[in-house]
Design an enzyme around this catalytic site. Sequence first.
Site, PDB file in Angstrom:
ATOM      1  CB  ALA A  10      65.364  47.726  21.743  1.00 25.36           C
TER       2      ALA A  10
ATOM      3  CG  LEU B 168      60.011  50.750  13.155  1.00 24.56           C
ATOM      4  CD1 LEU B 168      59.041  51.654  12.398  1.00 24.56           C
ATOM      5  CD2 LEU B 168      60.048  49.369  12.476  1.00 24.56           C
TER       6      LEU B 168
ATOM      7  CD  GLU C 112      57.106  60.696   3.306  1.00 25.50           C
ATOM      8  OE1 GLU C 112      56.720  60.051   4.283  1.00 25.50           O
ATOM      9  OE2 GLU C 112      58.216  60.508   2.769  1.00 25.50           O
TER      10      GLU C 112
ATOM     11  CG  HIS D 268      52.692  51.981   2.734  1.00 26.63           C
ATOM     12  ND1 HIS D 268      52.679  50.966   3.667  1.00 26.63           N
ATOM     13  CD2 HIS D 268      53.795  52.710   3.005  1.00 26.63           C
ATOM     14  CE1 HIS D 268      53.738  51.087   4.455  1.00 26.63           C
ATOM     15  NE2 HIS D 268      54.437  52.136   4.082  1.00 26.63           N
TER      16      HIS D 268
ATOM     17  CG  LEU E   5      30.267  63.261  -3.175  1.00 22.19           C
ATOM     18  CD1 LEU E   5      31.088  62.280  -3.995  1.00 22.19           C
ATOM     19  CD2 LEU E   5      28.908  62.652  -2.859  1.00 22.19           C
TER      20      LEU E   5
HETATM   21  C1  BG6 Z   1      57.300  54.019   5.477  1.00 25.05           C
HETATM   22  C2  BG6 Z   1      58.301  54.354   4.422  1.00 25.05           C
HETATM   23  O1  BG6 Z   1      56.798  52.729   5.283  1.00 25.05           O
HETATM   24  O2  BG6 Z   1      56.247  54.936   5.421  1.00 25.05           O
HETATM   25  C3  BG6 Z   1      58.777  55.782   4.568  1.00 25.05           C
HETATM   26  O3  BG6 Z   1      59.400  53.477   4.518  1.00 25.05           O
HETATM   27  C4  BG6 Z   1      57.622  56.735   4.626  1.00 25.05           C
HETATM   28  O4  BG6 Z   1      59.634  56.128   3.503  1.00 25.05           O
HETATM   29  C5  BG6 Z   1      56.626  56.272   5.650  1.00 25.05           C
HETATM   30  O5  BG6 Z   1      58.117  58.019   4.974  1.00 25.05           O
HETATM   31  C6  BG6 Z   1      55.384  57.116   5.626  1.00 25.05           C
HETATM   32  O6  BG6 Z   1      54.580  56.747   6.686  1.00 25.05           O
HETATM   33  P1  BG6 Z   1      53.599  57.796   7.337  1.00 25.05           P
HETATM   34  O7  BG6 Z   1      52.813  57.022   8.316  1.00 25.05           O
HETATM   35  O8  BG6 Z   1      54.461  58.872   7.936  1.00 25.05           O
HETATM   36  O9  BG6 Z   1      52.791  58.331   6.211  1.00 25.05           O
END
Ligand code: BG6
Length: 468
Positions: free
Chosen positions: A13, A17, A217, A241, A385
């Site tokens: 907690a 994150l 990023e 992802h 598109l």
């Molecule tokens: C996380 C990664 O899963 O996703 C990070 O560990 C990354 O490195 C993040 O910055 C990006 O998530 P979001 O939702 O900010 O695009």
Amino acid sequence: KEESTLSITVVGASGDLANKKIFPALFALFYEDCLPENFTVFGFARTKLTDEELRNMISKTLTCRIDKRENCDDKMDQFLKRCFYQAGQYNSEESFLELDKKLKEKEAGKLSNRLFYLSIPPNIFVDVVRCASHRASSTNGWTRVIVEKPFGRDSESSGELTRCLKQYLTEDQIFRIDHYLGKELVENLSVLRFSNLVFEPLWSRNYIRNVQLIFSEDFGTEGRGGYFDNYGIIRDIMQNHLLQILALFAMETPVSLEAEDIRNEKVKVLRSMKPLKLEDVIVGQYKGHGKGGKSYPAYTDDPTVPKDSLTPTFAAAALFINNARWDGIPFLMKAGKALHVKRAEIRVQFRHVPGNLYKRNFGTDLDKATNELVLRVQPDEAIYLKINNKVPEIPDAYERLLLDAIEGERRLFIRSDELDAAWALFTPLLRELEEKKIFPELYPYGSRGPVGAHYLAAKHNVRWGDLS
Ligand code: BG6
């Protein structure tokens, strides 16, 4: 119906994150009335904190999504009152027994459902799951555990982790989260495909040239280098992802929208792909510089990163799906930190139009002549598109046509047989209208026109598009 309670225990907690994402998400759900009547939130971590201290910590991260929403402060207070804290060791059954006692107090003998969110490093997943399942699972309701990646570092360690977790939990109890699957646009991907007639027929190697999955990023590892260096961008972004998005993008139509049906289809896509080879990948790492009066650090300037780290902060990869729908079509992935922009997108490039009459308009850059569907996951979600239009040359119709006439260009002028045919279509009607003195239906100035137009359309099973 027996009254039930829900307790959500955030293990870890005090971590990043939990504070950045999980507590705020729980509050947002509470704010939207999505949590059940009887719920409590428990924080669990090693740090010694009182309930009050936990509440203070959390309260700093809670926001009302829309500024100045009514009674936001009230709602925050109500939420915080339901938050409690239990300090303990992650591998101590005793600590979880303590937690269990407190949970039981709140549950007051009602049917209790318990959710554990493991917001902790993976090396202690198994300890926590063991202790929680032995000492703190629900005896009369469900117990579920949410785990967040990294789920191992490779096939072996991931398999090992799963085997260990399954000593204590059934597959049904384990919720492996990939937060990209919760993003609005990613969820919308299936809706786009399966509920729009215009896309699904095009969704194959017959019309699509390539698919690009891009994550970029504009910041580096700032403060997360310690974690990141152990994993690198391929494990951090691509293997989870981007690959999840790819699977959703490429899967066959599932039998239904049930989880198992969708997951079955995703697995098939993943299993139809060959493991990547070195030649399929480019990796990179950002370096520092001092351009434009600002200084940018290198990845290895991060104090938590070894100076000689080879961990990639960027990777691009080409993947192929070996099935009838996608054979030979490259799915390109690109993921990087410290790039020029923050953006996540899926780009679908369609094939060239065979025998394109307008080829010469595009010179040598024929790619510009193709359609591209862009699904922007973030920021500013959008689906657009790219359609090829004429480049406007002369804005006014008269100017253009005059010029055409001067130049003897007849394409936009009407030939006499064409004119005859056009008249032939309308002449009998016009005569009849006049001869029979048909009354026009009156409609108010500024309205949508006569109602009769709707009946006419309805006769052919059509509804007019809304011009509003
Ligand atoms: C996380 C990664 O899963 O996703 C990070 O560990 C990354 O490195 C993040 O910055 C990006 O998530 P979001 O939702 O900010 O695009």
